[in-house]
Motif scaffolding. Sequence first.
Motif, PDB file in Angstrom:
ATOM      1  N   MET A   1       0.825  -1.207   0.000  1.00  0.00           N
ATOM      2  CA  MET A   1       0.000   0.000   0.000  1.00  0.00           C
ATOM      3  C   MET A   1       0.859   1.257   0.000  1.00  0.00           C
ATOM      4  O   MET A   1       0.573   2.223  -0.712  1.00  0.00           O
ATOM      5  N   ILE A   2       1.936   1.249   0.794  1.00  0.00           N
ATOM      6  CA  ILE A   2       2.820   2.415   0.847  1.00  0.00           C
ATOM      7  C   ILE A   2       3.469   2.656  -0.508  1.00  0.00           C
ATOM      8  O   ILE A   2       3.555   3.790  -0.989  1.00  0.00           O
ATOM      9  N   GLN A   3       3.929   1.583  -1.152  1.00  0.00           N
ATOM     10  CA  GLN A   3       4.561   1.740  -2.458  1.00  0.00           C
ATOM     11  C   GLN A   3       3.589   2.282  -3.495  1.00  0.00           C
ATOM     12  O   GLN A   3       3.932   3.178  -4.273  1.00  0.00           O
ATOM     13  N   LYS A   4       2.368   1.734  -3.521  1.00  0.00           N
ATOM     14  CA  LYS A   4       1.395   2.191  -4.508  1.00  0.00           C
ATOM     15  C   LYS A   4       0.968   3.629  -4.242  1.00  0.00           C
ATOM     16  O   LYS A   4       0.707   4.389  -5.184  1.00  0.00           O
TER      17      LYS A   4
ATOM     18  N   GLY B   1      -7.300   7.030   0.105  1.00  0.00           N
ATOM     19  CA  GLY B   1      -8.362   6.139   0.557  1.00  0.00           C
ATOM     20  C   GLY B   1      -8.849   5.217  -0.542  1.00  0.00           C
ATOM     21  O   GLY B   1      -9.118   4.030  -0.296  1.00  0.00           O
ATOM     22  N   ASP B   2      -8.942   5.724  -1.763  1.00  0.00           N
ATOM     23  CA  ASP B   2      -9.346   4.890  -2.897  1.00  0.00           C
ATOM     24  C   ASP B   2      -8.301   3.818  -3.182  1.00  0.00           C
ATOM     25  O   ASP B   2      -8.633   2.658  -3.456  1.00  0.00           O
ATOM     26  N   THR B   3      -7.011   4.187  -3.112  1.00  0.00           N
ATOM     27  CA  THR B   3      -5.942   3.200  -3.323  1.00  0.00           C
ATOM     28  C   THR B   3      -5.962   2.140  -2.238  1.00  0.00           C
ATOM     29  O   THR B   3      -5.790   0.945  -2.510  1.00  0.00           O
ATOM     30  N   HIS B   4      -6.171   2.542  -0.994  1.00  0.00           N
ATOM     31  CA  HIS B   4      -6.244   1.581   0.106  1.00  0.00           C
ATOM     32  C   HIS B   4      -7.404   0.610  -0.094  1.00  0.00           C
ATOM     33  O   HIS B   4      -7.280  -0.599   0.157  1.00  0.00           O
ATOM     34  N   TRP B   5      -8.540   1.105  -0.574  1.00  0.00           N
ATOM     35  CA  TRP B   5      -9.699   0.232  -0.800  1.00  0.00           C
ATOM     36  C   TRP B   5      -9.415  -0.775  -1.902  1.00  0.00           C
ATOM     37  O   TRP B   5      -9.796  -1.956  -1.795  1.00  0.00           O
ATOM     38  N   ARG B   6      -8.750  -0.337  -2.961  1.00  0.00           N
ATOM     39  CA  ARG B   6      -8.461  -1.254  -4.070  1.00  0.00           C
ATOM     40  C   ARG B   6      -7.449  -2.308  -3.666  1.00  0.00           C
ATOM     41  O   ARG B   6      -7.584  -3.483  -4.021  1.00  0.00           O
ATOM     42  N   VAL B   7      -6.400  -1.917  -2.933  1.00  0.00           N
ATOM     43  CA  VAL B   7      -5.360  -2.875  -2.550  1.00  0.00           C
ATOM     44  C   VAL B   7      -5.862  -3.813  -1.465  1.00  0.00           C
ATOM     45  O   VAL B   7      -5.440  -4.976  -1.404  1.00  0.00           O
ATOM     46  N   ALA B   8      -6.775  -3.349  -0.608  1.00  0.00           N
ATOM     47  CA  ALA B   8      -7.260  -4.185   0.491  1.00  0.00           C
ATOM     48  C   ALA B   8      -7.985  -5.426  -0.015  1.00  0.00           C
ATOM     49  O   ALA B   8      -8.002  -6.458   0.670  1.00  0.00           O
ATOM     50  N   HIS B   9      -8.578  -5.376  -1.204  1.00  0.00           N
ATOM     51  CA  HIS B   9      -9.302  -6.521  -1.738  1.00  0.00           C
ATOM     52  C   HIS B   9      -8.364  -7.629  -2.218  1.00  0.00           C
ATOM     53  O   HIS B   9      -8.808  -8.774  -2.365  1.00  0.00           O
ATOM     54  N   GLU B  10      -7.129  -7.318  -2.452  1.00  0.00           N
ATOM     55  CA  GLU B  10      -6.195  -8.332  -2.935  1.00  0.00           C
ATOM     56  C   GLU B  10      -4.894  -8.347  -2.132  1.00  0.00           C
ATOM     57  O   GLU B  10      -3.872  -8.806  -2.615  1.00  0.00           O
TER      58      GLU B  10
ATOM     59  N   TRP C   1       0.447 -10.443  -0.874  1.00  0.00           N
ATOM     60  CA  TRP C   1       1.447 -10.859   0.105  1.00  0.00           C
ATOM     61  C   TRP C   1       2.018 -12.244  -0.252  1.00  0.00           C
ATOM     62  O   TRP C   1       3.220 -12.468  -0.124  1.00  0.00           O
ATOM     63  N   ARG C   2       1.157 -13.156  -0.694  1.00  0.00           N
ATOM     64  CA  ARG C   2       1.662 -14.464  -1.111  1.00  0.00           C
ATOM     65  C   ARG C   2       2.608 -14.329  -2.303  1.00  0.00           C
ATOM     66  O   ARG C   2       3.620 -15.043  -2.376  1.00  0.00           O
ATOM     67  N   ALA C   3       2.294 -13.423  -3.206  1.00  0.00           N
ATOM     68  CA  ALA C   3       3.207 -13.189  -4.332  1.00  0.00           C
ATOM     69  C   ALA C   3       4.531 -12.609  -3.836  1.00  0.00           C
ATOM     70  O   ALA C   3       5.604 -12.935  -4.372  1.00  0.00           O
ATOM     71  N   GLN C   4       4.483 -11.744  -2.821  1.00  0.00           N
ATOM     72  CA  GLN C   4       5.721 -11.219  -2.231  1.00  0.00           C
ATOM     73  C   GLN C   4       6.557 -12.340  -1.636  1.00  0.00           C
ATOM     74  O   GLN C   4       7.787 -12.352  -1.782  1.00  0.00           O
ATOM     75  N   VAL C   5       5.902 -13.267  -0.956  1.00  0.00           N
ATOM     76  CA  VAL C   5       6.624 -14.392  -0.349  1.00  0.00           C
ATOM     77  C   VAL C   5       7.300 -15.233  -1.426  1.00  0.00           C
ATOM     78  O   VAL C   5       8.461 -15.653  -1.271  1.00  0.00           O
ATOM     79  N   VAL C   6       6.600 -15.460  -2.538  1.00  0.00           N
ATOM     80  CA  VAL C   6       7.193 -16.240  -3.634  1.00  0.00           C
ATOM     81  C   VAL C   6       8.406 -15.511  -4.214  1.00  0.00           C
ATOM     82  O   VAL C   6       9.464 -16.121  -4.453  1.00  0.00           O
TER      83      VAL C   6
END
Length: 509
Positions: free
Chosen positions: A287-290, A385-394, A399-404
Amino acid sequence: IGNTVLHILVLQPNKTFACHMYSLILSYDRKKEGPGSLELIPNNEGLTPFKLAGVEGNTVMFQYLMQKRKHNLWSFGPLTTVLYDLTEIDSWAEDQSFLELIVSTKKREARQILDLTPVKELVSLKWNMYGRPYFCFLALFYILYMVCFTMCCVYRPLKPRIGNKTSSRDNTIYIQKMLQESYMTYEDELRLVGELITVIGAVVILILEIPDILRVGAAKYFGQTILGGPFHIIVITYACMILVTMVMRLTSTTGEVVPMSFALVLGWCNVMYFARGFQMLGPFTIMIQKMIFGDLMRFCWLMAVVILGFASAFYIIFQTENPENLGQFYNYPMSLFTTFELFLTIIDGPANYDVDLPFMYSVVYFAFAIIATLLMLNLLIAMMGDTHWRVAHERDELWRAQVVATTVMLERKLPRCLWPRSGICGREYGLGDRWYLRVEDRVDPNKHKVMRYTEAFKAQDRDNYDKGLEKMEINRNILYKKELSALSLSRSTSRTSSHRGWEILRRNT
């Protein structure tokens, strides 16, 4: 030609037809094993049909190809043990890793493959056994390294200033020592050890980062959020600032505080990169990066225009005033900085009521408060707030992609002795030199029982619907109102039988 057709079938929207045609073409392929197989021939981008299915997010084709590669080891009741071929999936000794292709693609559908068998089990095995311990150790080591660098900066060589002040606003009392004066005491020698550790760490960072930039490409390496693109920029800039500081120290050049302060900020900000190893903190780094590289970058252009305009106006207004009474706008750079603080409401509007203030100052400040504080800051909050709402859904998916991505990065950079190959060699089961992952699958018999009940209820509803249609056909010449009442009666009968069936289903469950 056959290999080209296979790649085209992977991209087809009709996935069922594509799977049948894929099997038909492979049935004419005489060499089903070895380098001559059609499935192992890459296209111009280096992607085999299997990797192309992953990059395009074609989950149906991916599961179809995985079913062809699996081997049932044994089955006992509801338990079944399956061996999945890890060829092209495992990132071990792969120049173009399948997992890295999945997390680096821009298609969201591709990340759904990370939840499919055996990719999910393989990533979980790698992360839990090797990835998480090594990543936590690397985070601890980096924090200790930054503490060492910070202490070297805090106790940097300084000496009292001897010369006279050139201005009444000059507030400098210490200056930087020359190189010959910087390493004379025991404390200086301790600081020298820390400085050497800092410089060696910066060189190691550049050695580890530059090969990946050349291999992947600068645009893809720095532009992918999941791969940690912004953090790569931060850590490379930090290493460059350390080397610039070293050169300035060796040449006794004044002004080393500039690259040193930049390095401190960038180095400590890079600690947020290690938050991706924890499920509670990992999504927030995305979220911070986006927000920074999306909303904030666009907002900064508007903010710069407003600050430049109003800072120039404030400087012109106070250009003829005595700076000792109101010094926030005594020169143009200070006017820019003061206007920036006013924009973010860090300070209140500067005013000295012991002297007369220019009338235009009140007018300009009133317009500035309306535009900056009420309009633009609330616009920024709405965008974030709009960016947070969009990222919160995925966020869990990201995070799993970050782990990979982190797992592939550690596996690629760590020595082979610290990261053994995952899976089981096929020679143990007479399957050749390929490596396999053993997955135990449990079949729930209640699931099939529930499905049978559901199909029975569907058939009962269908029969009731057919009977209702027959009655409507017989009574076609009846009045319109009677026809409507018969239709409603048929529907109520269907709902009643369906309700009775679902009650039976609940009791059996």
